[in-house]
Design an enzyme around this catalytic site. Structure first.
Site, PDB file in Angstrom:
ATOM      1  N   LYS A 114       0.835  -1.214   0.000  1.00  0.00           N
ATOM      2  CA  LYS A 114       0.000   0.000   0.000  1.00  0.00           C
ATOM      3  C   LYS A 114       0.864   1.257   0.000  1.00  0.00           C
ATOM      4  O   LYS A 114       0.502   2.256  -0.612  1.00  0.00           O
ATOM      5  CB  LYS A 114      -0.968  -0.003   1.181  1.00  0.00           C
ATOM      6  CG  LYS A 114      -2.089  -1.019   1.010  1.00  0.00           C
ATOM      7  CD  LYS A 114      -3.302  -0.660   1.804  1.00  0.00           C
ATOM      8  CE  LYS A 114      -4.366  -1.741   1.715  1.00  0.00           C
ATOM      9  NZ  LYS A 114      -5.123  -1.718   0.480  1.00  0.00           N
ATOM     10  N   LYS A 196      -4.590  -9.649  -6.165  1.00  0.00           N
ATOM     11  CA  LYS A 196      -5.797  -9.871  -5.357  1.00  0.00           C
ATOM     12  C   LYS A 196      -6.938  -8.941  -5.797  1.00  0.00           C
ATOM     13  O   LYS A 196      -6.686  -7.790  -6.141  1.00  0.00           O
ATOM     14  CB  LYS A 196      -5.423  -9.593  -3.890  1.00  0.00           C
ATOM     15  CG  LYS A 196      -6.557  -9.744  -2.903  1.00  0.00           C
ATOM     16  CD  LYS A 196      -6.043  -9.547  -1.482  1.00  0.00           C
ATOM     17  CE  LYS A 196      -6.214  -8.135  -0.972  1.00  0.00           C
ATOM     18  NZ  LYS A 196      -7.510  -7.789  -0.435  1.00  0.00           N
ATOM     19  N   LYS A 199     -11.089  -3.958  -3.243  1.00  0.00           N
ATOM     20  CA  LYS A 199     -12.186  -3.001  -3.452  1.00  0.00           C
ATOM     21  C   LYS A 199     -11.666  -1.603  -3.738  1.00  0.00           C
ATOM     22  O   LYS A 199     -12.344  -0.805  -4.352  1.00  0.00           O
ATOM     23  CB  LYS A 199     -13.172  -3.036  -2.294  1.00  0.00           C
ATOM     24  CG  LYS A 199     -12.706  -2.464  -0.994  1.00  0.00           C
ATOM     25  CD  LYS A 199     -13.908  -2.330  -0.079  1.00  0.00           C
ATOM     26  CE  LYS A 199     -13.804  -3.251   1.119  1.00  0.00           C
ATOM     27  NZ  LYS A 199     -12.604  -3.015   1.941  1.00  0.00           N
TER      28      LYS A 199
HETATM   29  P1  ATP Z   1      -8.679  -2.463   0.429  1.00  0.00           P
HETATM   30  O1  ATP Z   1      -8.740  -2.657  -1.053  1.00  0.00           O
HETATM   31  O2  ATP Z   1      -9.146  -1.147   0.889  1.00  0.00           O
HETATM   32  O3  ATP Z   1      -7.346  -2.855   1.022  1.00  0.00           O
HETATM   33  P2  ATP Z   1      -9.742  -5.035   1.017  1.00  0.00           P
HETATM   34  O4  ATP Z   1     -10.992  -5.445   0.323  1.00  0.00           O
HETATM   35  O5  ATP Z   1      -8.460  -5.642   0.582  1.00  0.00           O
HETATM   36  O6  ATP Z   1      -9.720  -3.473   1.020  1.00  0.00           O
HETATM   37  P3  ATP Z   1     -10.834  -5.344   3.731  1.00  0.00           P
HETATM   38  O7  ATP Z   1     -12.053  -4.620   3.453  1.00  0.00           O
HETATM   39  O8  ATP Z   1     -10.242  -4.869   4.977  1.00  0.00           O
HETATM   40  O9  ATP Z   1      -9.725  -5.311   2.587  1.00  0.00           O
HETATM   41  O10 ATP Z   1     -11.089  -6.893   3.813  1.00  0.00           O
HETATM   42  C1  ATP Z   1     -12.115  -7.437   4.569  1.00  0.00           C
HETATM   43  C2  ATP Z   1     -11.973  -8.943   4.580  1.00  0.00           C
HETATM   44  O11 ATP Z   1     -12.026  -9.463   3.247  1.00  0.00           O
HETATM   45  C3  ATP Z   1     -10.647  -9.415   5.167  1.00  0.00           C
HETATM   46  O12 ATP Z   1     -10.907 -10.550   5.966  1.00  0.00           O
HETATM   47  C4  ATP Z   1      -9.835  -9.786   3.958  1.00  0.00           C
HETATM   48  O13 ATP Z   1      -8.874 -10.767   4.243  1.00  0.00           O
HETATM   49  C5  ATP Z   1     -10.909 -10.306   3.011  1.00  0.00           C
HETATM   50  N1  ATP Z   1     -10.522 -10.153   1.605  1.00  0.00           N
HETATM   51  C6  ATP Z   1     -10.162  -8.995   1.000  1.00  0.00           C
HETATM   52  N2  ATP Z   1      -9.905  -9.196  -0.302  1.00  0.00           N
HETATM   53  C7  ATP Z   1     -10.093 -10.534  -0.529  1.00  0.00           C
HETATM   54  C8  ATP Z   1      -9.976 -11.360  -1.689  1.00  0.00           C
HETATM   55  N3  ATP Z   1      -9.619 -10.870  -2.855  1.00  0.00           N
HETATM   56  N4  ATP Z   1     -10.251 -12.671  -1.566  1.00  0.00           N
HETATM   57  C9  ATP Z   1     -10.627 -13.195  -0.365  1.00  0.00           C
HETATM   58  N5  ATP Z   1     -10.760 -12.460   0.768  1.00  0.00           N
HETATM   59  C10 ATP Z   1     -10.492 -11.139   0.694  1.00  0.00           C
END
Ligand code: ATP
Ligand code: LTN
Length: 331
Positions: A114, A196, A199
């Site tokens: 990040k 990955k 969002k």
């Molecule tokens: P950002 O893009 O802002 O970093 P994010 O979607 O990666 O957001 P969080 O909103 O904090 O992260 O994630 C919430 C939950 O979703 C966490 O348990 C994380 O491990 C899970 N998660 C996030 N992205 C994935 C993915 N691509 N596949 C499976 N689990 C995910």
């Protein structure tokens, strides 16, 4: 009674990755453990470790609460709240910074990823993010933390912090365990299956959002990157695109990779993607219908008020215990 705890950042609309890797498992565990307590929160303090527009942040917080419920979380054995409304999280985070080493934080891969993307300087809160996450968990004596695979390293650090604190000041914290599903704990971007699904990614084409129009979801799945072999076969190294789609398929249908391979033997990617698009759309349509029913209901604020109250009570008690053990103030 065991305590399960997890949070999601309101940095955008949750994705299919968040659903398969996290939200859906929260619901599953809740259904399987009716006598245990589930603590879920909107991690808004974590969201501001990267730049957020205040109006959008507010909307994202509300939408995330609606989506927690629309995905099927049950208020009966749950405490649901917004992290910033329980000030003990920040206070405990600060104390835990005093038992966390710079070197430990420098090793965190999420920080490194990040930090690289920041254009206007890196917020120091991004660096200390994992300590706040440890505070979130340790405040509630959580035993189990269901998360996606990307959070494994943060959970390991949380355990190290808890153990170190306990050794230094006496038994205080429960050492938590991550619950990471075998399948679907890392859903990849549909346009770049080596990355990955995120969002807050810059490009949305490979990302499916839970509140996205259903037709747009169909299109994204049908135009997902695959390979030229045209054989539905699970092989992450050589066929990352199709393997990722198979993971989504398997997670939502409970079919094994082998069963999916057999089902599509001799049939090209077109049919497979078309079927997967309908499977995903069916699942997300249910969530969207429920979301639309509840998002404007006063129930949301009622639950959040109750959640804040219950969470504060538990958190305050733990924080006082910690202040006392560390020798702070007049506790
Ligand atoms: P950002 O893009 O802002 O970093 P994010 O979607 O990666 O957001 P969080 O909103 O904090 O992260 O994630 C919430 C939950 O979703 C966490 O348990 C994380 O491990 C899970 N998660 C996030 N992205 C994935 C993915 N691509 N596949 C499976 N689990 C995910
Ligand atoms: N860092 C997590 C979100 C999060 C979290 C938590 C998850 C913040 N605090 C406590 C579990 C427990 C993420 O998924 N990015």
């Amino acid at each position: 009674m065991a305590i399960f705890l997890s949070g999601v950042k309101p940095t955008g609309i949750p994705t299919l990755g968040n659903y398969i890797g996290a939200l859906r498992n929260f619901v599953k565990f809740q259904n399987e453990h009716k006598d245990d307590l589930f603590v879920f929160f909107v991690a808004d303090l974590h969201a501001i470790t990267t730049p957020q527009d205040p109006k959008e942040l507010k909307q994202n917080i509300r939408n995330l609460v609606g989506l927690y419920l629309a995905c099927g979380l049950n208020p009966d054995n749950m405490i649901l709240f917004i992290q910033s409304e329980v000030s003990e999280h920040s206070e405990m985070g600060y104390v835990l910074q005093s038992v966390t080493y710079m070197g430990e934080l420098e090793r965190m891969t999420q920080y490194k990823d990040k930090a690289q993307k920041q254009t206007e300087g890196i917020a120091s809160a991004l660096f200390t993010y994992p300590v706040l996450m440890a505070a979130d968990i340790l405040l509630y004596d959580a035993e189990y933390v269901p998360v996606g695979d990307d959070q494994k390293q943060h959970l390991e650090l949380t355990r190290d912090i808890a153990i170190r604190f306990n050794n230094r000041y006496g038994e205080t914290f429960v050492v938590p365990e991550p619950l990471i599903a075998k399948t679907g704990s890392r859903i990849m971007d549909l346009q770049n299956p080596n990355k990955k699904m995120d969002k807050s990614a810059d490009n949305n084409k490979g990302c499916i959002f839970l509140l996205e129009p259903l037709d747009s979801i169909r299109k994204k799945i049908k135009s997902a990157v695959t390979d030229s072999e045209s054989i539905v076969r699970y092989d992450v190294e050589n066929k990352p695109g199709i393997s990722n789609l198979m993971t989504i398929y398997s997670s939502l249908t409970n079919l094994t990779y082998q069963e999916i391979e057999e089902k599509y033997r001799g049939i090209g990617y077109g049919q497979f993607k078309g079927d997967l698009a309908e499977i995903v759309v069916d699942e997300i349509a249910k969530i969207q219908n429920k979301f639309n029913e509840i998002i404007n209901s006063p129930l949301l604020d009622q639950l959040l008020d109750e959640g804040r109250q219950k969470a504060s009570q538990i958190a305050r008690k733990k924080l006082c215990e910690v202040y006392k053990k560390v020798g702070l103030g007049r506790f």
